[in-house]
Design a protein around this motif. Structure first.
Motif, PDB file in Angstrom:
ATOM      1  N   ARG A 205       4.498   9.469  -2.991  1.00  0.00           N
ATOM      2  CA  ARG A 205       5.575   9.864  -3.906  1.00  0.00           C
ATOM      3  C   ARG A 205       5.405   9.211  -5.278  1.00  0.00           C
ATOM      4  NH1 ARG A 205       8.377   7.452   0.154  1.00  0.00           N
ATOM      5  NH2 ARG A 205       8.753   5.807  -1.383  1.00  0.00           N
ATOM      6  N   GLY A 206       5.995   9.832  -6.279  1.00  0.00           N
ATOM      7  CA  GLY A 206       5.897   9.297  -7.640  1.00  0.00           C
ATOM      8  C   GLY A 206       6.511   7.916  -7.805  1.00  0.00           C
ATOM      9  N   ASP A 207       7.514   7.587  -6.986  1.00  0.00           N
ATOM     10  CA  ASP A 207       8.163   6.278  -7.149  1.00  0.00           C
ATOM     11  C   ASP A 207       7.436   5.163  -6.374  1.00  0.00           C
ATOM     12  OD1 ASP A 207       8.809   6.901  -4.544  1.00  0.00           O
ATOM     13  OD2 ASP A 207      10.949   6.467  -4.744  1.00  0.00           O
ATOM     14  N   SER A 208       6.320   5.455  -5.757  1.00  0.00           N
ATOM     15  CA  SER A 208       5.582   4.423  -4.995  1.00  0.00           C
ATOM     16  C   SER A 208       5.030   3.401  -5.969  1.00  0.00           C
ATOM     17  CB  SER A 208       4.411   5.051  -4.234  1.00  0.00           C
ATOM     18  OG  SER A 208       4.856   6.138  -3.478  1.00  0.00           O
ATOM     19  N   ARG A 209       5.210   2.135  -5.621  1.00  0.00           N
ATOM     20  CA  ARG A 209       4.759   1.092  -6.550  1.00  0.00           C
ATOM     21  C   ARG A 209       4.065  -0.028  -5.772  1.00  0.00           C
ATOM     22  NH1 ARG A 209       6.579   0.098 -11.750  1.00  0.00           N
ATOM     23  NH2 ARG A 209       8.435   1.374 -11.511  1.00  0.00           N
ATOM     24  N   ILE A 210       2.815  -0.273  -6.111  1.00  0.00           N
ATOM     25  CA  ILE A 210       2.074  -1.417  -5.569  1.00  0.00           C
ATOM     26  C   ILE A 210       1.257  -2.029  -6.720  1.00  0.00           C
ATOM     27  CG2 ILE A 210       1.874  -0.648  -3.146  1.00  0.00           C
ATOM     28  CD1 ILE A 210      -1.025   0.264  -3.841  1.00  0.00           C
TER      29      ILE A 210
END
Ligand code: SER
Length: 376
Positions: free
Chosen positions: A258-263
């Motif tokens: 998803r676009g909101d995935s953050r790592i």
């Protein structure tokens, strides 16, 4: 080209000669190996040309190992290249006989997505192979009487946040928190860290003939790494680099999270520089065996935005894959790298903007330029 280029089963061992001091790099044909061999080769050239007057001694030979034949541009940076498996005991025994290994960079591994399709194989390669290399290091130390310095690239995959709310609350995780990995690769990397610490501090603790401290084990938990020169294969952080390379090559890209995935991510030069800095730090300044390092943490949407800005015709869509999404969701948004900063002076070079403008875009644009012969 390397003096020895061998398919493991026949080697031109320099019998009867003194063994040359060597640096061994496993997984040399992979993404990190590519950058690391170049940096190690450049470092020894600098030493050879150094005019400071100090005797730096003979430069160690660079010995590369990979499951596949090295590409010529990588092979040009090493003296000996072996095609073989880190699970092949006979090959490792031969290396022990041929070289006096002073340092090992053990990069060979099956990454996190590939590992989920063949978890037992991943365990054999990632844990069994690491055990073999640590044993080789300990045997080397026994044979030449000096501690062998060992680098192990660990990963943010060792972390396992149970759900998105916990991930949001956790923020920057430190090395001791949330070490309950979801992927086999994460389990393997955590096991590798523990094994390394054991070989460093406690190897054969009850044996009468034990030698103290045979292995000087040092490890970094890397975030997703983005290189302008290579495309990763089999990782779960690959959506970042894949998106950029696809846009530069004029291919559409369907992002698997998803676009909101953050790592967290960093550039390959930052990862290589960190590896060399940690390896040259005095042991007395190190308070841990395993360190977090952190650079920038864009969301997949942030990535897409930067890519579209650079390549206005980029066709990026989001088609999350539930399995890979769940692995990314279990990784932290950021890592606390205070120990690396304090102990060996780690500092990131880039923000996500400067990573694009100063490193990725100029180099990737050149790579995919119509006249370039680079591989896509
Ligand atoms: N980048 C690696 C992967 O995605 C994690 O270390 O597998």
């Amino acid at each position: 080209m390397p003096r020895t280029s061998s398919h493991g089963h026949h080697t031109s061992a320099p019998t009867g000669q003194q063994r040359a001091t060597a640096i061994l790099v496993t997984g040399a044909g992979g993404e990190m190996g590519h950058g690391l061999l170049e940096a190690l080769d450049a470092r020894r050239k600098r030493h050879a040309e150094c005019s400071c007057g100090k005797d730096h001694g003979p430069a160690p030979v660079i010995v590369a190992m990979d499951i596949r034949e090295l590409a010529p541009e990588i092979a040009s940076h090493c003296d000996h290249a072996f095609v073989g498996d880190i699970c092949d005991h006979a090959l490792l025994e031969r290396l022990l006989a041929m070289f006096e290994i002073a340092e090992i960079y053990h990069l060979a591994a099956l990454l996190s997505t590939r590992g989920e399709f063949a978890p037992e194989t991943a365990h054999q390669v990632n844990v069994g192979g690491t055990l073999n290399l640590l044993h080789l290091a300990a045997e080397q130390a026994r044979s030449h009487g000096r501690t062998v310095r060992f680098f192990f690239p660990s990963s943010i995959a060792v972390y396992g946040l149970p759900d998105l709310a916990t991930k949001a609350n956790a923020g920057r995780v430190n090395e001791g928190e949330w070490c309950e990995p979801q992927s086999m690769y994460g389990c393997n990397k955590l096991a590798g860290e523990h094994l390394g610490r054991y070989y460093d501090r406690h190897y054969r603790s009850l044996a009468k003939d034990r030698i103290g401290h045979p292995v000087d084990f040092r490890s970094i938990r890397f975030p997703g790494i983005i290189s302008s020169d290579t495309i990763p294969s089999g990782g779960t952080s690959d959506y970042g680099p894949e998106m950029i390379h696809a846009a530069a090559a004029g291919r559409p890209y369907a992002c698997f999270v998803r676009g909101d995935s953050r790592i967290p991510f960093m550039t390959m030069p930052e990862a290589i520089e960190a590896t060399l800095s940690l390896m040259k730090a005095p042991k007395t300044s190190l308070t841990r065996a395993v360190y977090n390092i952190s650079s920038f943490s864009p969301s997949a949407d942030d990535f897409a935005e930067l890519v579209r800005r650079a390549f206005p015709s980029a066709a990026i869509s989001f088609e999350p894959d539930a399995g890979r999404q769940s692995i990314v969701d279990s990784w932290p948004t950021d890592c606390d790298d205070a120990a690396a900063r304090a102990d060996w002076g780690w500092r990131p070079v880039h923000t996500v903007q400067s990573a694009f403008s100063e490193y990725l875009l100029p180099r990737i644009a050149a790579r995919y330029a119509p006249s370039s012969h680079a591989r896509a």
